[in-house]
Design a protein around this motif. Structure first.
Motif, PDB file in Angstrom:
ATOM      1  N   ILE A 218     -62.570  74.396 -19.341  1.00 52.75           N
ATOM      2  CA  ILE A 218     -61.271  74.046 -19.927  1.00 52.75           C
ATOM      3  C   ILE A 218     -60.845  72.651 -19.472  1.00 52.75           C
ATOM      4  O   ILE A 218     -60.222  71.904 -20.205  1.00 52.75           O
ATOM      5  CB  ILE A 218     -60.211  75.103 -19.548  1.00 52.75           C
ATOM      6  N   THR A 219     -61.179  72.312 -18.232  1.00 53.34           N
ATOM      7  CA  THR A 219     -60.944  70.967 -17.719  1.00 53.34           C
ATOM      8  C   THR A 219     -62.255  70.455 -17.136  1.00 53.34           C
ATOM      9  O   THR A 219     -63.261  71.153 -17.110  1.00 53.34           O
ATOM     10  CB  THR A 219     -59.859  70.972 -16.627  1.00 53.34           C
TER      11      THR A 219
ATOM     12  N   THR B  78     -66.376  73.057 -25.534  1.00 55.98           N
ATOM     13  CA  THR B  78     -65.818  74.133 -26.358  1.00 55.98           C
ATOM     14  C   THR B  78     -64.290  74.142 -26.318  1.00 55.98           C
ATOM     15  O   THR B  78     -63.655  74.616 -27.262  1.00 55.98           O
ATOM     16  CB  THR B  78     -66.338  75.511 -25.897  1.00 55.98           C
ATOM     17  N   TYR B  79     -63.704  73.642 -25.232  1.00 58.24           N
ATOM     18  CA  TYR B  79     -62.237  73.538 -25.190  1.00 58.24           C
ATOM     19  C   TYR B  79     -61.801  72.498 -26.215  1.00 58.24           C
ATOM     20  O   TYR B  79     -62.370  71.406 -26.278  1.00 58.24           O
ATOM     21  CB  TYR B  79     -61.769  73.149 -23.787  1.00 58.24           C
ATOM     22  N   PRO B  80     -60.793  72.800 -27.042  1.00 61.40           N
ATOM     23  CA  PRO B  80     -60.533  71.955 -28.217  1.00 61.40           C
ATOM     24  C   PRO B  80     -59.869  70.614 -27.945  1.00 61.40           C
ATOM     25  O   PRO B  80     -59.974  69.709 -28.766  1.00 61.40           O
ATOM     26  CB  PRO B  80     -59.621  72.843 -29.074  1.00 61.40           C
ATOM     27  N   LEU B  81     -59.169  70.434 -26.820  1.00 59.16           N
ATOM     28  CA  LEU B  81     -58.430  69.190 -26.572  1.00 59.16           C
ATOM     29  C   LEU B  81     -59.049  68.465 -25.391  1.00 59.16           C
ATOM     30  O   LEU B  81     -59.012  68.950 -24.262  1.00 59.16           O
ATOM     31  CB  LEU B  81     -56.955  69.497 -26.290  1.00 59.16           C
ATOM     32  N   ILE B  82     -59.605  67.289 -25.637  1.00 59.83           N
ATOM     33  CA  ILE B  82     -60.299  66.516 -24.612  1.00 59.83           C
ATOM     34  C   ILE B  82     -59.739  65.092 -24.573  1.00 59.83           C
ATOM     35  O   ILE B  82     -59.518  64.479 -25.633  1.00 59.83           O
ATOM     36  CB  ILE B  82     -61.815  66.477 -24.887  1.00 59.83           C
TER      37      ILE B  82
ATOM     38  N   GLY C 112     -70.618  75.350 -17.502  1.00 58.28           N
ATOM     39  CA  GLY C 112     -69.181  75.586 -17.476  1.00 58.28           C
ATOM     40  C   GLY C 112     -68.719  75.967 -16.080  1.00 58.28           C
ATOM     41  O   GLY C 112     -69.527  76.092 -15.155  1.00 58.28           O
ATOM     42  N   GLY C 113     -67.407  76.178 -15.937  1.00 62.31           N
ATOM     43  CA  GLY C 113     -66.843  76.482 -14.631  1.00 62.31           C
ATOM     44  C   GLY C 113     -66.337  77.903 -14.508  1.00 62.31           C
ATOM     45  O   GLY C 113     -65.430  78.169 -13.710  1.00 62.31           O
TER      46      GLY C 113
END
Length: 376
Positions: free
Chosen positions: A34-35, A54-58, A269-270
């Motif tokens: 996500i981050t 995959t997280y939509p806002l980067i 990923g985390g």
């Protein structure tokens, strides 16, 4: 400007360009964090890959000097659903777009990253080409077909010279296969005297540094592409305590007689759950790898499984039953917990101290300086 991403199965994504202009090929993979996009970009294990978030806002919190995991990004290209050009973060020093432009990395936004991720999960990672130019689909297909497979990622990401991060504690030789700075940070926090050496270091060169322990770093690509590293580790097994991370874990397993294989789409990923078999405890881990140790290949070796992945039951850790050596597939220095897995570095230091009690070392400063002069 329009950008295109073409997969080797013929799937075409059309979006908007950001970052550098140009064309690039690579293995298309996805990261579920996500981050942490800055840490992803600067992780050498992503060398020559086209990374999809995959997280939509980067881009929403920008780029800051303190969050890099290496001196520069190693990804070939960056794929996002939505790129935010104006970061909102008091720590931000410049934008993601500026970082990509500075290092010649092509980016694409405004594509359906959910669809892309589903394709990769169903069919496995595949090669692709990303362009911010005016090429036709036919031209892109030809460019992708004629692009060469790259197998020198470890050589690209490793340090070319020996260098020292001084400390007053145990001397650790860190073999750099594409090491993240977080490994040095964790060892330094424990007072270690760290000597970082290139990936093609020989066992004799390591011995001249007179270490207390050996850290095998993370790195990119297939562990079988660096057979010299396997031979070096095999020669050092039993002489020094060894701790392997990610690629270092796979190399330790190969040196111990096990085998590795490629995963369908890897772990990146985390948020990957890993179970420690000795305690039954589950840890949330940060991961970035496309290969794994084959479980059935451990039969007849002196390696035993210590950790497994709770999602797909792949091996996440092993230890040597005769020698002071262990490894994990995930990144304990990445701190997604944030400190759930740092105990592994403490365990490494404890192993070193126990080993030193049974085999005390001679004074070593002169030997180290001579070895570093020779390595240069």
């Amino acid at each position: 400007m329009q950008a295109k991403l073409l997969l080797e199965d013929g799937t075409l994504f059309t979006g908007r360009s950001f970052g550098a202009q140009g064309d690039t090929t690579g293995e298309v993979v996805f990261n579920t964090g996500i981050t942490g996009y800055q840490e992803v970009l600067s992780d050498p294990s992503y060398c020559n890959q086209i990374v999809t978030m995959t997280y939509p806002l980067i881009g929403n919190y920008g780029i800051t000097r303190d969050d890099f995991e290496s001196v520069r990004p190693f990804v070939n290209a960056f794929v996002v659903r939505r790129y935010e050009p104006v970061p909102s973060n008091w720590r931000a020093e410049y934008t993601l777009d500026e970082l990509l432009k500075e290092h010649g990395i092509v980016g694409i936004s405004d594509i359906d990253t959910r669809m892309l991720t589903r394709i990769l999960r169903n069919h496995g990672t595949m090669r692709g080409i990303l362009t911010a130019g005016e090429h036709s689909v036919e031209e892109l297909q030809e460019m992708l077909l004629t692009s060469a497979l790259v197998k020198d990622q470890v050589q690209k990401t490793s340090t070319p010279h020996v260098y020292n991060s001084p400390g007053h504690g145990e001397r650790i030789v860190l073999i750099d296969y594409g090491a993240k700075s977080g490994i040095v940070r964790e060892l330094s926090a424990r007072g270690c005297d760290i000597v970082v050496v290139p990936q093609d270091v020989t066992a004799e060169q390591v011995r001249r540094l007179n270490p207390d322990g050996i850290q095998l770093s993370n790195g990119p690509g297939d562990p079988k592409d660096v057979p010299h590293a396997v031979e070096t580790i095999r020669e050092l097994l039993g002489e020094y305590p060894i701790f392997g991370i990610c690629l270092g874990h796979q190399l330790l397993a190969l040196a111990g007689g096990a085998d590795t294989e490629k995963l369908k789409f890897g772990h990146r990923g985390g948020n990957h759950p890993v179970k420690e078999l000795a305690t039954g405890r589950c840890y949330i881990t940060s991961q970035n790898h496309g290969y794994t140790v084959k479980e059935d290949s451990l039969a007849g070796t002196d390696l035993e499984i210590t950790h497994i992945n709770n999602n797909d039951k792949t091996i996440e850790g092993v230890r040597h039953t005769k020698f002071p050596a262990f490894s994990v597939q995930y990144h304990p220095e990445a701190a997604p917990g944030p400190f759930d897995n740092s105990y592994l570095f403490d365990r490494f230091i404890e192993m070193i101290r126990e080993h030193k009690k049974s085999s005390p070392k001679q004074p070593r400063q002169a030997a180290m300086m001579a070895a570093m002069r020779g390595a240069r």
